[in-house]
Design a protein around this motif. Structure first.
Motif, mmCIF file in Angstrom:
data_model
loop_
_atom_site.group_PDB
_atom_site.id
_atom_site.type_symbol
_atom_site.label_atom_id
_atom_site.label_comp_id
_atom_site.label_asym_id
_atom_site.label_seq_id
_atom_site.Cartn_x
_atom_site.Cartn_y
_atom_site.Cartn_z
ATOM 1 N N LYS A 383 0.788 -1.267 0.034
ATOM 2 C CA LYS A 383 0.003 -0.183 -0.017
ATOM 3 C C LYS A 383 0.980 1.225 -0.006
ATOM 4 N N ALA A 384 0.221 2.241 -0.442
ATOM 5 C CA ALA A 384 0.936 3.493 -0.312
ATOM 6 C C ALA A 384 1.340 3.907 1.022
ATOM 7 N N LEU A 385 2.514 4.768 1.112
ATOM 8 C CA LEU A 385 2.905 4.994 2.679
ATOM 9 C C LEU A 385 2.167 6.179 2.972
ATOM 10 N N TYR A 386 1.602 6.874 2.210
ATOM 11 C CA TYR A 386 0.722 8.098 2.555
ATOM 12 C C TYR A 386 -0.140 8.519 1.551
ATOM 13 N N LYS A 387 -1.231 9.117 1.656
ATOM 14 C CA LYS A 387 -2.050 9.701 0.764
ATOM 15 C C LYS A 387 -1.540 11.217 0.251
#
Length: 387
Positions: A383-387
């Motif tokens: 998953k992405a580390l942050y949005k």
């Protein structure tokens, strides 16, 4: 597509089942199946069944030749049908190579994961009942070379990497009958997709400015655009190379390395309160807050001669360690140190310890490249580390 109607000699198979162990049963069954497959392929090619006449005949049967096939169940002897013209070729071996290549890939994976070549040959002997040479295992791993090379030269222009991490580790390589130390330069990045990527690597001689400049320049030639920030340790040659290659890019000194440098300047005993006050500086979420905590720390301890060296180190490197605080708080913990890259180096080191000394430079490129490729692929699945 060849359709096989199995006319297997079940009396023969029954005899094998009663008299042989499980390994022999598997081999005998495989021999019967492959023989039947190849005979049917030959019939399809000739366009006429055995002992029949036909105007559409393409060629004539011409006996068999022997060939052995090393499979995961052992070495299998086969009688391969041939034709008078010699133009018929069975696809059985090609199909086997596709279906059973997982066995060979497993051997390669064992080597990449740090299992010694000697141990791999022992595993093959246990599984297949056949001895294979170290050169056989080496030849398998050499098939990785074009794959690693293609990955290492892939374009980096398709995505922008605002944060780039660089570091070097050392390995031992045999070169011209001597054992030499070589540096492995590795670059990773966090892309606009907020995922970690392995950007590239190279194996070179001693870590210095020229080597770092060549490595970073190579990345730009592959399409890497100047990042917003490069995170690394404080190697002087690396700092200079970053400034030269990435004009206008901020340099973030790894906070973990820096904090360790400061704490190493403190006395070993009675410093817990000092350490707590120092670490509070890097709990800040803005540069202004960090500077405030830093000034408070200096004011509190500047008259203590035991802290003098630590304070000097702090003042000299502080500004370079808080560049990450200009970024959004949600990203800060991911870009303030090279910890992620250190962990990747640890994965390489874990496998490298088994080998200890690489027999040549290409073997090092092959193994390290394979590990980095795997890490890069894994990073894309997360998953992405942050949005």
């Amino acid at each position: 597509m060849t359709q096989i109607n199995f006319t297997v000699n079940f009396n023969e198979l029954k005899e094998k089942l009663l008299e042989s162990n499980l390994d022999d049963i598997l081999k005998s069954t495989m021999v019967l199946v492959l023989h039947e497959y190849m005979k049917q392929e030959q019939t399809d090619y000739l366009n006429v069944p055995s002992y029949e006449r036909s105007a559409g005949r393409r060629d004539y049967r011409n006996g068999y030749y022997e060939r052995e096939l090393l499979m995961s169940i052992g070495k299998v002897p086969l009688q391969v049908p041939r034709t008078r013209s010699g133009e018929f070729h069975t696809t059985a071996f090609e199909k086997y190579e596709r279906s059973d290549q997982s066995f060979l890939l497993a051997l390669v994976e064992m080597v990449v994961n740090g299992v010694s070549t000697r141990k791999v040959t022992n595993v093959v002997e246990q599984l297949c009942g056949e001895k294979v040479s170290k050169s056989f295992v080496s030849s398998l791993t050499e098939k990785l070379d074009p794959v690693v090379e293609e990955w290492s030269n892939r374009s980096l222009s398709e995505i922008y990497y605002p944060y780039v991490f660089v570091d070097a580790m050392y390995i031992k390589v045999r070169e011209h009958n001597r054992i030499v130390s070589k540096a492995v330069y590795i670059a990773t990045g966090i892309g606009e997709d907020a995922k970690r990527h392995v950007l590239g690597f190279t194996v070179d001689h001693e870590e210095n400015y020229e080597a770092w400049k060549d490595f970073l320049t190579l990345l730009t030639k592959r399409g890497l655009k100047a990042p917003k920030m490069v995170i690394s340790d404080a190697h002087e040659g690396l700092r200079k190379a970053i400034q030269r290659v990435f004009v206008g890019t901020s340099w973030q000194r790894c906070t973990v390395h820096f904090k360790r440098n400061v704490i190493d300047k403190l006395p070993k005993k009675g410093m817990q309160e000092v350490k707590n006050d120092f670490k509070r500086i890097y709990d800040a979420t803005s540069q202004e807050e960090a500077r405030k905590h830093k000034n408070e720390f200096i004011e509190k301890y500047e008259d203590n001669p035991k802290i003098e060296k630590a304070i000097k180190t702090l003042e000299e490197g502080f500004e370079d360690t808080i560049q990450y605080l200009v970024e959004p708080p949600i990203r800060q913990k991911f870009i303030r140190s090279t910890n992620s890259l250190e962990r990747l180096n640890g994965e390489i080191r874990r496998r490298e310890r088994v080998i200890r000394i690489f027999p040549n430079n290409q073997s090092a490129v092959r193994l390290i490249g394979s590990i980095l490729m795997d890490s890069d692929e894994s990073g894309q699945k997360k998953k992405a580390l942050y949005k």
